[in-house]
Design an enzyme around this catalytic site. Structure first.
Site, mmCIF file in Angstrom:
data_model
loop_
_atom_site.group_PDB
_atom_site.id
_atom_site.type_symbol
_atom_site.label_atom_id
_atom_site.label_comp_id
_atom_site.label_asym_id
_atom_site.label_seq_id
_atom_site.Cartn_x
_atom_site.Cartn_y
_atom_site.Cartn_z
ATOM 1 C CD GLU A 93 -2.882 -1.141 2.374
ATOM 2 O OE1 GLU A 93 -4.067 -1.424 2.178
ATOM 3 O OE2 GLU A 93 -2.426 -0.915 3.504
ATOM 4 C CB CYS A 106 3.172 7.792 3.229
ATOM 5 S SG CYS A 106 3.625 6.758 4.626
ATOM 6 C CB CYS A 113 7.369 -4.602 9.825
ATOM 7 S SG CYS A 113 8.735 -3.860 10.742
ATOM 8 C CB CYS A 117 5.814 -1.660 17.001
ATOM 9 S SG CYS A 117 7.517 -1.296 16.542
ATOM 10 C CB CYS A 120 2.724 -0.933 14.137
ATOM 11 S SG CYS A 120 3.048 -0.930 12.371
ATOM 12 N N GLY A 163 6.773 -1.498 6.837
ATOM 13 C CA GLY A 163 8.136 -2.012 6.892
ATOM 14 C C GLY A 163 9.144 -1.085 7.533
ATOM 15 C CB SER A 195 10.364 6.782 9.488
ATOM 16 O OG SER A 195 9.927 6.548 10.807
ATOM 17 C CG ASN A 294 -3.878 6.513 13.317
ATOM 18 O OD1 ASN A 294 -4.773 7.351 13.462
ATOM 19 N ND2 ASN A 294 -2.786 6.743 12.609
ATOM 20 C CB CYS A 338 1.066 6.628 11.532
ATOM 21 S SG CYS A 338 1.431 8.265 10.984
HETATM 22 N N1 SAH Z 1 9.296 1.073 10.561
HETATM 23 C C1 SAH Z 1 9.553 2.466 10.542
HETATM 24 C C2 SAH Z 1 8.762 3.221 9.501
HETATM 25 C C3 SAH Z 1 7.344 2.798 9.274
HETATM 26 S S1 SAH Z 1 6.231 3.140 10.587
HETATM 27 C C4 SAH Z 1 9.341 3.069 11.922
HETATM 28 O O1 SAH Z 1 8.795 2.394 12.784
HETATM 29 O O2 SAH Z 1 9.762 4.201 12.108
HETATM 30 C C5 SAH Z 1 6.007 4.896 10.419
HETATM 31 C C6 SAH Z 1 5.611 5.601 11.711
HETATM 32 O O3 SAH Z 1 4.283 5.219 12.103
HETATM 33 C C7 SAH Z 1 6.506 5.278 12.876
HETATM 34 O O4 SAH Z 1 6.858 6.459 13.567
HETATM 35 C C8 SAH Z 1 5.619 4.390 13.730
HETATM 36 O O5 SAH Z 1 6.000 4.375 15.072
HETATM 37 C C9 SAH Z 1 4.269 5.023 13.505
HETATM 38 N N2 SAH Z 1 3.134 4.182 13.871
HETATM 39 C C10 SAH Z 1 3.015 2.843 13.781
HETATM 40 N N3 SAH Z 1 1.820 2.433 14.228
HETATM 41 C C11 SAH Z 1 1.155 3.545 14.592
HETATM 42 C C12 SAH Z 1 -0.148 3.783 15.122
HETATM 43 N N4 SAH Z 1 -0.993 2.786 15.340
HETATM 44 N N5 SAH Z 1 -0.504 5.051 15.374
HETATM 45 C C13 SAH Z 1 0.363 6.091 15.133
HETATM 46 N N6 SAH Z 1 1.598 5.919 14.644
HETATM 47 C C14 SAH Z 1 1.994 4.671 14.380
HETATM 48 FE FE1 SF4 Z 2 7.664 -2.158 11.880
HETATM 49 FE FE2 SF4 Z 2 7.639 0.526 12.097
HETATM 50 FE FE3 SF4 Z 2 5.361 -0.915 12.421
HETATM 51 FE FE4 SF4 Z 2 7.292 -1.046 14.278
HETATM 52 S S1 SF4 Z 2 6.098 0.769 13.695
HETATM 53 S S2 SF4 Z 2 6.186 -2.800 13.396
HETATM 54 S S3 SF4 Z 2 9.121 -0.922 13.016
HETATM 55 S S4 SF4 Z 2 6.555 -0.726 10.543
#
Ligand code: SAH
Ligand code: SF4
Length: 351
Positions: A93, A106, A113, A117, A120, A163, A195, A294, A338
């Site tokens: 996506e 984006c 990934c 986390c 996410c 990712g 990022s 989110n 995000c």
């Molecule tokens: N893997 C990398 C880049 C992709 S995630 C990273 O983690 O930085 C991009 C951004 O979205 C990151 O700052 C991540 O922490 C944030 N993110 C992930 N899940 C989210 C959520 N549910 N709500 C808000 N931000 C989130």
């Molecule tokens: Fe991977 Fe970034 Fe999502 Fe963490 S926030 S699982 S590093 S994509």
């Protein structure tokens, strides 16, 4: 092994490949301009090329590694998310976000990934594979084309989709070099932001290469026990190691680092959490972006922070002298916010 496409190749590599088909260099320049400046979406649209060359190119070097699938647009029309179908049946996506003076793509760097986390959606889906540079370039060009049809120009590319870009650093850097080349797409290096969840060796790679791109670090917490819950990679690269890598990056590049903090109600959004972050970031050339988290279906018990909690958090950082902004999270209505992108189930490979 991924079969290279036109969107994987530098101009010189394209010229070499075309030479094997008996074509002079100006053909490479013509094709490169059509793809990266005129933003055509296939050889078919390159009317200046002889028909038989177009046919031979189709066979020797596919134009793009993906097909455009379903698109969803937010109610206000400013955010859209497109599903791209890759040659092996995987999908990815890409999100386009239009603002008053700029427009951002984006892009995703991996399918799924491995970091996992818990807040996410991408992380919950597990890791499938790295994307190639061409698959990343194709996402960006898709957004640029959509914007062009709306009379807009792409101004920024953020590697904040699915990712971990620094776990796929070769393809990510190559995609940036391809899009940065002034003979083609020509997007300035400063328009790119990578990022990372804190992949320290990747941060050192970034620090040591000449492109002036931006680095964002997903911090989320200023103490190790909490950060290890939110970003499991913290167990491998704890805060002291991560901040030392940030210091090396700054010493080398003198480019301000952005720290991203997604705030979950009651979990990491209290004033003492903000004070821990302020202590970690003290003295670093940086900026903090606060993003109310989110919600994702896997963690319905974790809700986004209230506006009041986000403001109080921001005030602690600002009082400590750390420039801080609250980011509006775009596209949550269409699950394009995000952390809301996810790998879909595999579909039949395209022929
Ligand atoms: N893997 C990398 C880049 C992709 S995630 C990273 O983690 O930085 C991009 C951004 O979205 C990151 O700052 C991540 O922490 C944030 N993110 C992930 N899940 C989210 C959520 N549910 N709500 C808000 N931000 C989130
Ligand atoms: Fe991977 Fe970034 Fe999502 Fe963490 S926030 S699982 S590093 S994509």
């Amino acid at each position: 092994m991924h079969e290279p496409t036109l969107l994987d190749l530098t101009l010189d590599e394209l010229a070499e490949q075309l030479a094997t088909l008996g074509c002079p260099r100006y053909r490479a320049e013509q094709i490169w301009r059509a793809a990266f400046v005129d933003l055509v979406s296939g050889y078919d649209a390159m009317s200046t090329l002889p028909r038989n060359l177009r046919t031979r190119l189709e066979a020797a070097l596919p134009f793009t590694p993906c097909e455009v699938g379903q698109e969803q647009v937010s109610p206000d029309g400013a955010t859209s998310k497109t599903l791209l179908r890759l040659a092996d049946g995987e999908t990815v996506e890409v999100v386009s976000m239009e603002y008053a003076g700029r427009a951002t793509a984006c892009v995703s760097s991996q399918i799924g990934c491995a970091i996992g986390c818990p807040f996410c959606a991408t992380g919950q889906a597990g890791f499938v594979r790295n994307l190639s540079s061409g698959e990343i370039v194709a996402q960006t060009l898709h957004v640029a084309r959509t914007l062009q049809s709306r009379g807009r120009r792409l101004s920024n590319v953020v590697y904040m989709g699915m990712g971990e870009p620094l776990a796929n650093v070769d393809a990510v850097l190559r995609s940036i070099r391809l899009l940065n080349d002034p003979r083609g797409f020509g997007l300035g290096a400063r328009a790119f932001t990578v990022s990372t969840a804190g992949v320290v060796p990747g941060m050192d790679r970034l620090a040591n290469q000449p492109l002036q791109i931006n680095l964002a670090v997903s911090l989320h917490a200023g103490d190790d026990p909490l950060r290890s819950v939110l970003v499991p990679l913290n167990r491998k690269y704890p805060l002291e190691v991560l901040i030392a890598a940030c210091q090396r990056y700054l010493a080398r590049t003198h480019r301000r680092i952005s720290f991203e903090i997604a705030l979950v109600a009651g979990l990491n959004d209290r004033p003492h959490h903000a004070r821990a972050v302020a202590a970690r970031l003290s003295g670093l050339l940086c900026h903090v972006n606060l993003i109310p988290a989110n919600p994702i279906p896997e963690r319905l018990d974790w809700q986004r922070s209230s506006a009041a909690a986000v403001d109080a958090y921001a005030q602690v950082l600002i009082a400590a002298g750390i420039p801080t902004t609250v980011r509006d999270s775009r596209g949550a209505e269409i699950a394009a916010g995000c952390g809301q992108l996810r790998a879909r189930s595999r579909q039949a490979p395209t022929p």
